[in-house]
Design a protein around this motif. Structure first.
Motif, PDB file in Angstrom:
ATOM      1  N   ALA A   1      39.819  56.703  86.959  1.00 57.86           N
ATOM      2  CA  ALA A   1      40.825  55.708  86.565  1.00 57.86           C
ATOM      3  C   ALA A   1      41.920  56.347  85.730  1.00 57.86           C
ATOM      4  N   ARG A   2      41.549  57.258  84.852  1.00 61.67           N
ATOM      5  CA  ARG A   2      42.565  57.929  84.049  1.00 61.67           C
ATOM      6  C   ARG A   2      43.462  58.816  84.920  1.00 61.67           C
ATOM      7  N   ALA A   3      42.908  59.454  85.955  1.00 68.33           N
ATOM      8  CA  ALA A   3      43.735  60.260  86.878  1.00 68.33           C
ATOM      9  C   ALA A   3      44.710  59.373  87.635  1.00 68.33           C
ATOM     10  N   GLN A   4      44.237  58.231  88.097  1.00 72.15           N
ATOM     11  CA  GLN A   4      45.129  57.299  88.790  1.00 72.15           C
ATOM     12  C   GLN A   4      46.215  56.782  87.850  1.00 72.15           C
ATOM     13  N   LEU A   5      45.834  56.555  86.612  1.00 67.76           N
ATOM     14  CA  LEU A   5      46.823  56.090  85.643  1.00 67.76           C
ATOM     15  C   LEU A   5      47.865  57.166  85.393  1.00 67.76           C
ATOM     16  N   ASN A   6      47.456  58.401  85.332  1.00 70.01           N
ATOM     17  CA  ASN A   6      48.409  59.487  85.110  1.00 70.01           C
ATOM     18  C   ASN A   6      49.387  59.585  86.276  1.00 70.01           C
ATOM     19  N   GLN A   7      48.871  59.466  87.518  1.00 65.54           N
ATOM     20  CA  GLN A   7      49.725  59.527  88.697  1.00 65.54           C
ATOM     21  C   GLN A   7      50.671  58.345  88.742  1.00 65.54           C
ATOM     22  N   ALA A   8      50.144  57.144  88.481  1.00 65.51           N
ATOM     23  CA  ALA A   8      50.985  55.940  88.507  1.00 65.51           C
ATOM     24  C   ALA A   8      52.025  55.974  87.399  1.00 65.51           C
ATOM     25  N   SER A   9      51.659  56.532  86.254  1.00 65.77           N
ATOM     26  CA  SER A   9      52.604  56.605  85.145  1.00 65.77           C
ATOM     27  C   SER A   9      53.751  57.567  85.466  1.00 65.77           C
ATOM     28  N   ASN A  10      53.464  58.689  86.120  1.00 65.79           N
ATOM     29  CA  ASN A  10      54.523  59.628  86.501  1.00 65.79           C
ATOM     30  C   ASN A  10      55.453  59.006  87.546  1.00 65.79           C
ATOM     31  N   ALA A  11      54.860  58.316  88.521  1.00 58.94           N
ATOM     32  CA  ALA A  11      55.689  57.677  89.549  1.00 58.94           C
ATOM     33  C   ALA A  11      56.584  56.609  88.937  1.00 58.94           C
ATOM     34  N   TYR A  12      56.070  55.898  87.963  1.00 55.70           N
ATOM     35  CA  TYR A  12      56.878  54.862  87.310  1.00 55.70           C
ATOM     36  C   TYR A  12      58.027  55.486  86.538  1.00 55.70           C
ATOM     37  N   ASP A  13      57.763  56.605  85.836  1.00 53.49           N
ATOM     38  CA  ASP A  13      58.838  57.259  85.074  1.00 53.49           C
ATOM     39  C   ASP A  13      59.949  57.753  86.013  1.00 53.49           C
ATOM     40  N   ARG A  14      59.580  58.308  87.178  1.00 54.65           N
ATOM     41  CA  ARG A  14      60.597  58.774  88.125  1.00 54.65           C
ATOM     42  C   ARG A  14      61.438  57.623  88.660  1.00 54.65           C
TER      43      ARG A  14
END
Length: 365
Positions: free
Chosen positions: A115-128
């Protein structure tokens, strides 16, 4: 020679005089006896508040007993205490097989890492998407989609963290710990048994107080004072004593004995008053004002108790019936028939009769 008839007349004159003197002497002796006073001993009565000692036999119990059981089910692999052992706060009492809970914890930890890995990926996509939207190189729909994915990933992390905490708690529940110091009084399960959640494993009497428990009849509860002071002593060693007061009265009578369990809190219980010890409790119950007289003063009239009462003005005695409330080896408690400040004969009662003159050897208050 003297005439034969004269001596006979002289004898006739002398005889009546002698007879009269003798009769007078006989009549004088009873008068002297009657006037003689008989010496007796007596006491002066006074009111006293009488009391009866109620004696009951009971046993010592802990004021608080805790029944410890696991919060989850499983197979017991270890029980670390036995009956009579003293335990301290936080001490482990027993353990369950922790294998399943350890596996559940590892699974929850793995889910949290994912879940933390998915959150990291989703957080990067949101920032972009946020940066591209500010420059006009992306659409509002793509930005909102990335924002929603970020929020979903964050929620999944929070859920995974909660699952880890639950798994850690369940692993901790495989150890049964005491929450207070005390003494083990019972054990209900053995190693190897499979137990259900909440099933009692050991019972511990906590060391924050002791009670003396007595079975008291209902009638005695009605006549007992409101907050009596109870003297408690060991049956096998009466020199070991303590003072207690009623702490709890059972609201319902025992189905077999029809008595009520009364718990008496013991103040500063001696070490010798161990759990389960047999004790004797004594409490004084006042029965109202009575007059106590020596047991030697008691006699009977028409089969009923009576005493000899002295008239102080005439120094004569009269027999009076009384009602005896209770007997002791040396005295009797009279509830009716006597008044305070009356003189009662205590010695010589067997030789008296109504109206007889007496001489008091000593009236004792």
């Amino acid at each position: 020679m003297r005439p034969a008839g004269k001596p006979r007349r002289l004898l006739a004159v002398v005889l009546p005089a002698a007879v009269s003197f003798a009769l007078a002497s006989c009549n004088a002796e009873p008068e002297a006896v009657k006037a003689e006073s008989r010496p007796v001993r007596a006491v002066t009565t006074e009111n006293r508040i009488a009391g009866d000692d109620i004696v009951l036999t009971g046993h010592v119990e802990a004021q608080n007993e805790a029944s410890y059981g696991f919060r989850i089910g499983g197979r017991i692999v270890e029980r670390l205490v036995n009956v009579g052992d003293r335990v301290r706060q936080g001490q482990v009492l027993a353990r369950l097989d922790p294998q399943n809970e350890q596996n559940a914890l590892r699974s929850a930890q793995a889910a949290l890492a994912a879940a933390r890995a998915q959150l990291n990926q989703a957080s990067n996509a949101y920032d972009r998407q946020r940066q591209l939207l500010s420059r006009g190189f992306t659409t509002r729909a793509q930005y909102e989609q990335a924002e929603q994915a970020n929020l979903t990933a964050r929620s999944q992390v929070e859920d995974a963290e909660a699952q880890v905490r639950i798994a850690q708690d369940r692993l901790g529940f495989t150890e049964l710990k005491a929450d207070a110091a005390g003494t083990v009084t019972q054990r209900r399960a053995e190693p190897g048994e499979v137990v259900q959640p909440g099933q009692p494993i050991v019972i511990v009497a906590r060391q924050n107080g002791r009670d003396a428990v007595f079975d008291v009849p209902a009638q005695m509860l009605q006549t007992a004072p409101g907050d009596p002071e109870i003297r408690i002593s060991l049956t096998n060693d009466p020199s070991v004593t303590a003072i207690g007061r009623v702490r709890e009265i059972a609201p319902q009578a025992d189905a077999v004995t029809r008595t009520f369990a009364v718990r008496v809190g013991i103040d500063n219980p001696p070490e010798a008053m161990r759990l389960g010890s047999t004790v004797v409790g004594r409490v004084m119950v006042e029965t109202g004002p009575v007059i106590e007289i020596p047991a030697s003063a008691l006699t009977r009239i028409d089969g009923q108790p009576a005493v000899w009462v002295v008239d102080p003005d005439k120094n004569t005695v009269a027999l009076r019936q009384v009602t005896v409330d209770r007997f002791t080896p040396a005295a009797v408690a009279v509830s009716s028939g006597l008044k305070p400040a009356e003189i009662v004969v205590t010695a010589g009662v067997q030789a008296l009769h109504p109206g007889q003159q007496v001489r008091l050897l000593g009236a004792q208050p």
